[in-house]
Design a protein around this motif. Structure first.
Motif, short mmCIF file in Angstrom:
data_model
loop_
_atom_site.label_atom_id
_atom_site.label_comp_id
_atom_site.label_asym_id
_atom_site.label_seq_id
_atom_site.Cartn_x
_atom_site.Cartn_y
_atom_site.Cartn_z
N ARG A 295 42.66 -5.95 30.71
CA ARG A 295 41.74 -4.81 30.65
C ARG A 295 42.25 -3.63 31.45
O ARG A 295 42.15 -2.48 31.02
N LYS A 296 42.82 -3.91 32.62
CA LYS A 296 43.22 -2.83 33.52
C LYS A 296 44.58 -2.23 33.15
O LYS A 296 44.80 -1.03 33.30
N TRP A 297 45.50 -3.09 32.72
CA TRP A 297 46.86 -2.62 32.46
C TRP A 297 47.34 -3.16 31.12
O TRP A 297 48.27 -3.99 31.05
N SER A 298 46.73 -2.70 30.07
CA SER A 298 46.99 -3.24 28.74
C SER A 298 48.39 -2.92 28.24
O SER A 298 48.91 -3.61 27.35
N SER A 299 49.02 -1.90 28.78
CA SER A 299 50.35 -1.51 28.30
C SER A 299 51.47 -1.95 29.24
O SER A 299 52.61 -1.53 29.09
N GLU A 300 51.14 -2.81 30.21
CA GLU A 300 52.14 -3.28 31.17
C GLU A 300 52.64 -4.68 30.79
O GLU A 300 51.87 -5.54 30.35
N LYS A 301 53.92 -4.91 31.00
CA LYS A 301 54.45 -6.26 30.86
C LYS A 301 53.99 -7.11 32.04
O LYS A 301 54.13 -6.69 33.19
N ARG A 302 53.46 -8.28 31.76
CA ARG A 302 53.07 -9.18 32.83
C ARG A 302 53.37 -10.64 32.49
O ARG A 302 53.22 -11.51 33.32
N PHE A 303 53.79 -10.90 31.24
CA PHE A 303 54.11 -12.25 30.80
C PHE A 303 52.97 -13.22 31.13
O PHE A 303 53.12 -14.15 31.90
N GLY A 304 51.83 -12.91 30.52
CA GLY A 304 50.61 -13.65 30.81
C GLY A 304 50.62 -15.08 30.32
O GLY A 304 51.47 -15.51 29.55
N LEU A 305 49.59 -15.81 30.75
CA LEU A 305 49.51 -17.25 30.50
C LEU A 305 48.63 -17.58 29.30
O LEU A 305 48.39 -18.75 29.02
N GLU A 306 48.15 -16.59 28.57
CA GLU A 306 47.24 -16.85 27.46
C GLU A 306 47.84 -17.86 26.48
O GLU A 306 48.95 -17.69 26.01
N GLY A 307 47.07 -18.89 26.20
CA GLY A 307 47.53 -19.97 25.34
C GLY A 307 47.88 -21.23 26.11
O GLY A 307 47.98 -22.31 25.54
N CYS A 308 48.04 -21.09 27.43
CA CYS A 308 48.32 -22.25 28.28
C CYS A 308 47.58 -22.12 29.61
O CYS A 308 48.13 -22.37 30.68
N GLU A 309 46.31 -21.73 29.51
CA GLU A 309 45.52 -21.52 30.72
C GLU A 309 45.35 -22.79 31.54
O GLU A 309 45.08 -22.74 32.75
N SER A 310 45.50 -23.94 30.91
CA SER A 310 45.33 -25.20 31.64
C SER A 310 46.47 -25.48 32.60
O SER A 310 46.43 -26.46 33.36
N LEU A 311 47.50 -24.63 32.61
CA LEU A 311 48.58 -24.82 33.57
C LEU A 311 48.07 -24.73 35.00
O LEU A 311 48.55 -25.47 35.88
N ILE A 312 47.11 -23.85 35.25
CA ILE A 312 46.64 -23.67 36.63
C ILE A 312 45.95 -24.93 37.15
O ILE A 312 46.31 -25.44 38.22
N PRO A 313 44.96 -25.48 36.45
CA PRO A 313 44.41 -26.77 36.94
C PRO A 313 45.44 -27.88 36.95
O PRO A 313 45.35 -28.80 37.77
N ALA A 314 46.43 -27.82 36.07
CA ALA A 314 47.49 -28.83 36.07
C ALA A 314 48.26 -28.79 37.40
O ALA A 314 48.45 -29.83 38.04
N GLU A 592 37.54 -7.34 40.85
CA GLU A 592 37.20 -5.92 40.97
C GLU A 592 37.31 -5.44 42.41
O GLU A 592 37.82 -4.35 42.68
N ASP A 593 36.83 -6.24 43.34
CA ASP A 593 36.91 -5.86 44.76
C ASP A 593 38.37 -5.75 45.20
O ASP A 593 38.75 -4.82 45.94
N ALA A 594 39.18 -6.69 44.76
CA ALA A 594 40.60 -6.65 45.12
C ALA A 594 41.28 -5.43 44.51
O ALA A 594 42.15 -4.80 45.13
#
Length: 1048
Positions: A295-314, A592-594
């Motif tokens: 939402r905040k930086w839609s045009s920035e490269k960040r190599f997001g985790l979408e599609g494998c969100e379960s990596l974090i609890p893993a 948002e606070d951060a």
């Protein structure tokens, strides 16, 4: 008993005493007679079978054909050819020993007294209660055959069915969230399920029949027998749902049984309501973090985790479970995808420091050139909330070169284990994350795996997590690898592989819990394959529909895993819709606070991303505590003591090779003469540092003896296998330990490992030696991406030493050049600027500014000093040393102890000390050179009688370039012309680096001429005669004082 062949039955009988003793605790004297009776049946069985099966024309008769075929007339399956029979009967015998009342009771009671297999079997009683007794042994075999054959075939079918699920169940597991798996198995069908029972000789009518379970399965739980229908159902649940287990290639029974129990036992994957709520909260953080960035930086490269969100609890499950087992430090390495999410939600990097990385208006701090946000690392110590124990998490910074960080992580892990005395890996562990394409494609993965069980390199088990996008950038898996899975490389070290559908968070968490327990139990590597997808392209700006249109049409329709899991928990009543919405709102507010706080940042500080801090070594703001370097000399008492150790065998009754005895005597002779050669000087440097409490680690191919048989740091007993002596560890009682280890035949992996080891502490001298200098080019990635720019990119200093044997000696193009031109080209000093530094601290200030040190020493004493300076100086920089080959035994390449005593130090240049220094006005030429070529120049000058006309100055430290000392030499010989001489080709070696810097040092008042080999593609000729001709040609040029007359 037709199916009890002599081979299978005898195999069972031979093992029966062991089985009986193991189950009953009886001694050999109690089982011996009984088992002897059982063995006698073997001799009787074969003739009985032959009598019952007459031969016709050399072929088997009808009865024989019946014995060798299954019910359908087809050739009997492999599991009925004898091997399976003996295994099965052994299991039944164990069961009978535990419970004599089962259906095998009569058989084993009769077999023990010595009946033949056929006679041992008795049919069930008829309606009158009387048992039918067979007339003769031969008739017993034939008469009882069909019943016993059916019994054994059915139970062996069950055994084979279970094994098929264990071996190949993962082939049909529901692993792909998209349902379009590209895994390419062989064409052999996986015969499992209710519809395939006929393949095993069973019938549909057998589905409700109860069968005893073999000991190689845990699906029964507390039950020892189950109906076939329930057996198949439980196997389907264990092996064919969202988890696929590859483990049957492991050649350790205990480990296989351990895995079977974890996945087969009914109810194994049960979660409490609290555990599910924790998992949901972690999924919320993982998912909403990526959505916030989008939402905040839609045009920035960040190599997001979408599609494998379960990596974090893993990852959090791996850390929680390991922390509960006593681990207090975890070192991690990963590629760029999901890195920011891992930093935020696993390492717990402050969110405002992550968000400010997206602000393009922030000024860069002066710590270095920096790196993109998805390459940065982090070090953090915090309390683990699940175990209430302190834990240190370190995510290593790494370049875009996928998998290059793997051996670096392993080296740092090994170092931390070493420094805290963790010899079994119970306190420090590593976790490596991989992409599917890189895991299969990058050779360093294989190199790193092969370090996993080597004594001086093992980290006692690593958990590998593969984020399996099922695509590599734009490349389809079918074009990216030849193996079925991207994880098949792990099989070479018997690492179990747990495939799991990443859209099933509970399955993911369970698999990671088992993986952590495996590592903590067996201290072996394990692989978790998270089969997922990549919702966006390679990055957020990339369009994947160009190359994977069908896959991305499917992905666009795919519901998010958080939404699916939340709905499931709401339906179960674990959480309410309101609680779920509050979880989301709470985390969104945190973000948002951060974000608001991040706007207050004005400067982008790189040092807050340091992954390997050295507390106490620098000042609070990361600066050296001083800018002076004390003397690197040592007392003569220490020199002599270390020399005596180097020339002796400290252990009693230790027989060494006769040739080595002569080498040690030669060392003792040098010590008595107060001189040292190259090997002894190295010994002095290492030994003195060890005596001062500095750990020294030397690694590389054949370093224990030395490629050129000069080192001999490990002595081998000539009569006792594996008996060794390392004299360097006998210098003093309170010395630091010395590690010298021959590495595997790997440069990329091993150099990366040693680099990681050197990161852990500034108080250690870590050296990697190439077998020949040019072999470093197979480790070029580590040199180019980590060693050369590491401080500039990631603000981390490193004092690793590279020893690269170098020299043109007519040995051909491959073993001659260490390619010094490449290292010099990457030095960061300006050739056109004379550094404006205080003269009293000129050398140290240069070291502070440089990215690494490049040296080519010409004397053993200077080599001694440059090694000790690595520890004595107030900072840490990589040191590249071009070490000699022929000089190791050159009679003139020796140094007096006087050059190593207190007050002496490393000489950046070695000035002319002969007749020219006394009469500088008469000198017509200064020859600048470095390394071995000095001795050839000195010999030629002497032969020509030109010792008063030509001065030879050796530049020992090539970078940082000694501008101040070169200027002083030129001013001293003010009438001389200047010439650079090298044995390398003109387009190689040092000339292009040296010439402009000499010109800058003398304010371009005089030209710098060249003497050396001409330009060439290869580093050296392969012809010895050509080599000598080339050598004489450039020596002639160097001493022809009229060669450059009249030229500008």
């Amino acid at each position: 008993m037709p199916k009890f062949t002599s081979r299978s039955y005898s195999r069972f009988l031979k093992r029966a005493p062991d089985l009986h003793a193991a189950n009953q605790g009886c001694g050999a004297s109690e089982t011996g007679p009984t088992m002897q009776h059982l063995r006698t049946t073997v001799a009787r069985l074969r003739p009985l079978a032959r009598c019952a099966s007459p031969q016709v024309g050399g072929g088997g008769g009808a009865a024989d054909r019946t014995l060798r075929t299954g019910p359908s007339g087809a050739a009997e399956p492999e599991f009925l050819n004898g091997t399976g029979t003996s295994n099965y009967v052994e299991e039944m015998y164990r069961a009978w020993l535990r419970d004599p009342g089962d259906s095998w009771d009569i058989f084993f009671r009769n077999a023990n007294p010595g009946f033949t297999p056929g006679a041992a079997y008795q049919s069930p009683p008829d309606r009158s209660g009387a048992r039918r007794v067979l007339a003769s042994p031969a008739q017993a075999v034939l008469g009882a055959g069909p019943n016993v054959q059916k019994l054994i075939e059915d139970h062996l079918a069950i055994h084979s069915l279970i094994r098929t699920y264990q071996v190949r169940g993962h082939h049909i597991a529901k692993l792909d969230p998209l349902g379009i798996s590209c895994v390419d198995f062989d064409d052999a069908p996986c015969k499992v399920g209710f519809q395939n029972v006929g393949f095993y000789g069973l019938e549909e009518s057998d589905l409700d029949k109860v069968f005893r379970l073999p000991t190689t399965t845990f699906i029964g739980g507390n039950e020892s027998a189950l109906p076939l229908r329930e057996i198949i159902r439980r196997l389907e649940m264990a092996y064919c749902q969202h988890i696929g287990v590859e483990f049957m290639f492991i050649n350790n029974v205990e480990q296989c049984q351990w895995i079977r129990e974890r996945f087969e036992r009914p109810g194994a994957m049960q979660f409490s309501g609290e555990e599910k709520r924790t998992l949901l909260a972690r999924m919320v953080r993982s998912t909403r973090f990526e959505e916030f960035l989008q939402r905040k930086w839609s045009s920035e490269k960040r190599f997001g985790l979408e599609g494998c969100e379960s990596l974090i609890p893993a990852l959090k499950t791996l850390i929680d479970t390991s922390s509960g087992s006593g681990v207090d430090s975890v070192i991690m390495g990963m590629p760029h995808r999901g890195r920011l999410n891992v930093l935020a939600n696993v390492i717990r990097k402050e969110l405002d420091q992550i968000f400010c990385q997206f602000d393009s208006k922030l000024e860069a701090a002066d710590e270095g050139s920096g790196d993109v946000k998805y390459h940065l690392g982090m070090y953090h110590r915090r309390k683990n909330r699940m175990t209430d124990r302190e834990i240190t998490l370190s995510l290593m910074a790494n370049p875009s070169h996928l998998e290059a960080v793997d051996p670096v992580v392993q080296g740092k892990t090994k170092a931390e284990q070493f420094y805290c005395g963790d010899t079994e890996g119970k306190r420090v562990m590593s976790i490596l994350l991989h992409g599917d394409a890189a895991f299969a494609g990058q050779g360093v993965v294989y190199e790193t795996f092969h370090l996993s069980d080597l004594p001086s390199y093992t980290t006692h088990g690593t958990v590998h997590v593969v984020v399996n996008n099922q695509i590599g950038f734009t490349t389809d898996p079918r074009m990216a690898r030849s193996s079925a899975y991207p994880t098949d490389v792990a099989r070479v070290v018997n690492a179990p592989i747990f495939h799991v559908n990443a859209d099933d968070p509970e399955a993911v968490v369970y698999v990671c819990k088992v993986a952590a327990e495996w590592r903590n139990t067996f201290h072996k590597d394990v692989v978790v394959d998270l089969v997922c997808y990549r919702r966006n392209g390679h990055n957020e700006m990339d369009e994947p529909m160009f190359t994977q249109p069908l896959m991305y049409k499917k992905i666009k329709k795919q519901r998010g895993v958080l939404q699916k899991y939340a709905e499931a928990l709401i339906a179960e009543g674990v959480v309410t819709s309101q609680e779920y919405e509050e979880m989301i709102a709470d985390y969104d507010k945190v973000c948002e606070d951060a974000h608001t706080r991040s706007k207050d940042e004005k400067i982008l500080h790189i040092n807050t991303w340091l992954d390997s801090p050295w507390p106490g070594f620098f000042t609070f703001d990361g600066q050296p505590k001083s800018m002076s370097c004390p003397s690197t000399g040592i007392s003569e008492e220490d020199i002599v003591h270390i020399g005596n150790i180097a020339s002796s065998v400290p252990e009693k009754d230790f027989t060494i090779h006769g040739g080595l005895s002569r080498i040690l005597k030669a060392r003792a002779s040098m010590v008595s003469q107060r001189v040292c050669d190259w090997a002894l000087a190295e010994y002095m440097a290492f030994g003195s540092l060890l005596k001062e409490g500095i750990h020294v680690r030397l690694s590389g191919q054949d370093v224990e003896r030395g490629t050129f048989s000069h080192r001999h740091h490990v002595l081998h007993h000539q009569n006792v296998d594996k008996s060794i002596c390392i004299p360097m560890n006998h210098i003093s009682k309170d010395q630091a330990p010395y590690t010298v280890c021959n590495s595997s035949l790997s440069e990329y992996g091993v150099l990366g490992f040693e680099l990681g080891f050197a990161m852990a502490s500034p108080n250690a001298l870590v050296l990697w030696e190439a077998q020949f200098g040019d072999f470093h080019n197979t480790a070029q990635c580590i040199i180019d991406q980590f060693i050369c720019p590491g401080q500039a990119k990631w603000v981390r200093q490193n004092g690793i030493v590279l020893l690269l044997p170098h020299g043109m000696e007519g040995m051909g193009p491959e073993h001659s050049s260490a390619r010094p031109e490449r290292f010099l080209q990457m030095c960061n000093d300006d050739p056109d600027v004379f550094p404006k530094l205080p003269l009293e601290d000129f050398a140290v200030c240069q070291l502070y500014d440089c990215n690494w040190i490049v040296a080519n020493c010409s004397t053993p004493a200077n080599f001694f000093h440059v090694l000790r300076r690595q520890i004595v100086q107030p900072l840490r920089k990589p040191l590249i040393v071009f070490t000699p080959k022929s000089l190791l035994r050159h009679p003139e390449a020796k140094s007096s102890f006087d050059h190593m005593l207190p007050g002496t130090e490393f000489k950046r240049i070695i000035s002319e000390e002969g007749p020219p220094s006394a009469s500088p006005d008469r000198v017509r030429r200064i020859i600048f050179c470095t390394g071995k070529v000095y001795y050839e120049l000195a010999r030629e000058r002497k032969d020509r009688g030109m010792e008063e006309e030509v001065a030879i100055v050796r530049i020992e430290q090539l970078s940082p370039f000694p501008f101040d000392l070169v200027k002083k030499e030129v001013e001293h010989f003010h009438n001389a012309d200047l010439l650079w001489c090298q044995e390398e080709h003109k387009n190689q070696g040092y000339y292009d680096y040296i010439k402009p810097r000499i010109r800058t040092a003398i304010t371009r008042t005089r030209p710098v001429w060249y003497a050396g080999r001409g330009p060439a593609a290869a580093p050296a000729t392969g012809n010895k005669q050509t080599h000598l001709v080339e050598l004489q040609r450039f020596l002639d040029t160097a001493f022809d004082l009229t060669r450059f007359s009249g030229r500008q």
